[in-house]
Design a protein around this motif. Structure first.
Motif, PDB file in Angstrom:
ATOM      1  N   UNK A   1       0.788  -1.201   0.029  1.00  6.98           N
ATOM      2  CA  UNK A   1      -0.043  -0.118  -0.041  1.00  6.98           C
ATOM      3  C   UNK A   1       0.683   1.056  -0.236  1.00  6.98           C
ATOM      4  N   UNK A   2       0.896   1.958  -1.049  1.00 10.34           N
ATOM      5  CA  UNK A   2       1.449   3.125  -1.030  1.00 10.34           C
ATOM      6  C   UNK A   2       0.910   4.653  -1.405  1.00 10.34           C
ATOM      7  N   UNK A   3      -0.432   4.533  -1.841  1.00  8.32           N
ATOM      8  CA  UNK A   3      -1.354   5.526  -1.977  1.00  8.32           C
ATOM      9  C   UNK A   3      -2.768   5.189  -1.088  1.00  8.32           C
ATOM     10  N   UNK A   4      -2.940   6.039  -0.190  1.00  9.73           N
ATOM     11  CA  UNK A   4      -4.141   6.287   0.253  1.00  9.73           C
ATOM     12  C   UNK A   4      -5.191   7.157   0.080  1.00  9.73           C
ATOM     13  N   UNK A   5      -6.233   6.950  -0.266  1.00 11.26           N
ATOM     14  CA  UNK A   5      -7.435   8.261  -0.449  1.00 11.26           C
ATOM     15  C   UNK A   5      -8.095   8.351   0.477  1.00 11.26           C
ATOM     16  N   UNK A   6      -8.137   9.696   1.061  1.00 16.86           N
ATOM     17  CA  UNK A   6      -8.788  10.510   2.333  1.00 16.86           C
ATOM     18  C   UNK A   6      -9.945  11.182   1.673  1.00 16.86           C
ATOM     19  N   UNK A   7     -11.304  10.334   1.979  1.00 19.35           N
ATOM     20  CA  UNK A   7     -12.751  11.017   1.632  1.00 19.35           C
ATOM     21  C   UNK A   7     -13.091  11.562   2.532  1.00 19.35           C
ATOM     22  N   UNK A   8     -13.030  12.993   2.672  1.00 23.18           N
ATOM     23  CA  UNK A   8     -13.682  13.940   3.815  1.00 23.18           C
ATOM     24  C   UNK A   8     -12.316  14.248   4.561  1.00 23.18           C
ATOM     25  N   UNK A   9     -12.256  15.541   4.652  1.00 26.56           N
ATOM     26  CA  UNK A   9     -10.679  16.305   5.118  1.00 26.56           C
ATOM     27  C   UNK A   9     -11.109  17.349   6.240  1.00 26.56           C
ATOM     28  N   UNK A  10     -12.042  16.922   7.061  1.00 29.17           N
ATOM     29  CA  UNK A  10     -12.214  17.623   8.172  1.00 29.17           C
ATOM     30  C   UNK A  10     -11.262  17.232   9.507  1.00 29.17           C
ATOM     31  N   UNK A  11     -11.474  17.287  10.532  1.00 31.71           N
ATOM     32  CA  UNK A  11     -10.606  17.053  11.763  1.00 31.71           C
ATOM     33  C   UNK A  11      -9.958  15.787  11.344  1.00 31.71           C
ATOM     34  N   UNK A  12     -10.857  14.595  11.168  1.00 36.80           N
ATOM     35  CA  UNK A  12     -10.509  13.337  11.435  1.00 36.80           C
ATOM     36  C   UNK A  12      -9.855  13.015  10.042  1.00 36.80           C
ATOM     37  N   UNK A  13     -10.481  13.176   8.963  1.00 32.40           N
ATOM     38  CA  UNK A  13      -9.758  12.790   7.517  1.00 32.40           C
ATOM     39  C   UNK A  13      -8.424  13.840   7.393  1.00 32.40           C
TER      40      UNK A  13
END
Lengths: 321, 321
Positions: free
Chosen positions: A10-22
């Protein structure tokens, strides 16, 4: 069945939602040397994400970055599907709204490549309730972090009714690989484990404020200067094992058992059956790992002193700033 | 009205009951340069007390002893009345048994000199219930510590219906004088504040073990590696203020408010009325002390990193021993 990605693949992660947690997740993934593809439909999301990562980076640097870790290795994309394209793992951290999660997770499951896990940061929805709109829900699991995700190690992992075992295992393996403390639950439970415990405190606190029994400040200080100093080293069960003195959990339950019936919180206690008593005694024994009480006490004392100093220094550093 | 002892006039403390809590109190009083007169009717109480003080002394030395502090300045007496004779302050830490506390506190109140406070370490009994057998209950107050009393700063102080205001104030002043973090409550509440919160966690944990939802080990790790890392620095209210991101407590309540209705714990939530919401927002603001969110986040991050290191070092020191 899909072939899951091995953790080191795993080299790339998608972060869906970028608030405090994302945003906190994004900062952590970057610190582990991974690339991040982000999506957030909110106004100013890109700036906010940049601020979150920048604010977290000194702490992550202090803790130690993985080789190649780069705070700039993050891209913002116009759609969720585009952010997910080419990602090896997907972390969803959208607002806590069941209908929103249902449609978003269906979209993410469809967009993710074969063998790619889609993990939800939900604070408490069971995946069985969130996965209902997905054509293929097999890759959908819960991967519940604690705020801030870049500093608190715990991640609770649990699948839904239709999650594939490979997806649950792959999520747990990935989180462990990047340094998280993973609890892999075998059954769904609203709020998982830690949030159930935290929510019990929070609801009692809200009741006390509503009833005029205590102020928020008194509640906070009662924890920071009281039992909160023990909880980073020994959880509630091991704490009460030590409260029993040389007799440990067994003495504690036999001595304080009657207080379970006392109105010390609005939460009714379970019946302290012989079976529950024995389970708690055996659990405390396993948590203690065979170490004698004197050693546990010495460990707690060292830790509480160090924790008190650490917190005092952290506060003083702010006063000087 | 009696003339209460001023804090600096208190040189000798009677410790009535010398188990885990009473012995811990004794060690703390000794470390502050006070003399201790102890009584405990249990077999081997003297040896146990000696072991408790000796085990605590390295930690107390590490934290810094008061001038003249002497771990030998402690005497064991054959009766409670004799231990109390000549003491300037009395700390009762007998087993948590209401009838026993009632008769013992009546005896202590009669034996204590004028202006001498008799404080009970009770974990949750209101003094109004415990003081009923005393001819003169005016000097009886609750002074509730946390285990171990020689390391955890919090002491909750509250009087009963017939406690004199001077006694409540004198107890709070004495504990503050010897370095404790005192919460002086103005109304009686079973379990006081911190134990109500701790008990809510504990009961939810017992329910989960009884229902086969989690093991004691999972419960402990979910706290030590999760929210427990935040609680020494920010209590539950300030923690959730930060969880709201730049919008703070107000955003948090508006965003997560619906989860108050979710079955995340067996404790029913209060109605989140506009008044309660505003009280929580105002309380978080006061706890934050006007500091901007970025400063609070930086403080928490410094503290969590330091706490993690402190706990890891304390555990490693045990492994090396």
């Amino acid at each position: 069945m899909s072939e899951p990605r091995a953790p080191h693949e795993i080299a790339t992660v998608a972060c869906i939602g970028a608030g405090v947690i994302g945003g906190g997740w994004a900062a952590y993934f970057l610190s582990r040397g991974l690339a991040v593809r982000a999506w957030d439909p909110g106004p100013g999301a890109g700036d906010r994400l940049r601020r979150t990562v920048d604010a977290a980076w000194p702490a992550l640097t202090e803790l130690g970055l993985a080789p190649g870790a780069d705070p700039q290795a993050i891209t913002l994309h116009p759609t969720a599907a585009e952010a997910v394209a080419g990602a090896d793992f997907v972390q969803e951290s959208a607002p806590e709204d069941l209908e929103l999660k249902r449609s978003l997770l269906a979209e993410l499951a469809a967009a993710a490549g074969p063998g790619v896990v889609v993990a939800s940061s939900t604070s408490g929805f069971p995946m069985s309730d969130m996965a209902v709109a997905a054509a293929d829900p097999s890759a959908l699991v819960v991967g519940h972090p604690f705020n801030p995700p870049y500093l608190i190690p715990l991640v609770e992992v649990v699948g839904g009714r239709d999650s594939a075992p490979w997806a649950v295992d792959a999520a747990a393996a990935f989180y462990r690989h990047i340094g998280k403390s993973v609890i892999e639950m075998t059954r769904e439970l609203p709020g998982f484990i830690a949030n159930r415990l935290q929510e019990a405190i929070w609801r009692e606190a809200l009741h006390m404020v509503a009833a005029g029994e205590a102020t928020p400040e008194e509640i906070d200080r009662s924890i920071t200067d009281g039992p909160g100093l023990r909880w980073p080293v020994h959880g509630p069960c091991l704490t009460f094992h030590l409260a029993g003195g040389e007799g440990g959990m067994a003495h504690m339950l036999d001595h304080f058992g009657p207080s379970l019936k006392a109105p010390w919180t609005r939460l009714d206690a379970p019946e302290l059956t012989p079976g529950l008593r024995d389970d708690m005694v055996a659990g405390a024994g396993r948590s203690a790992g065979g170490r004698p009480m004197a050693e546990l006490v010495a460990e707690r004392d060292r830790a509480v002193i160090a924790v008190r100093r650490a917190v005092a220094a952290a506060r003083a550093a702010g006063d000087r700033a």
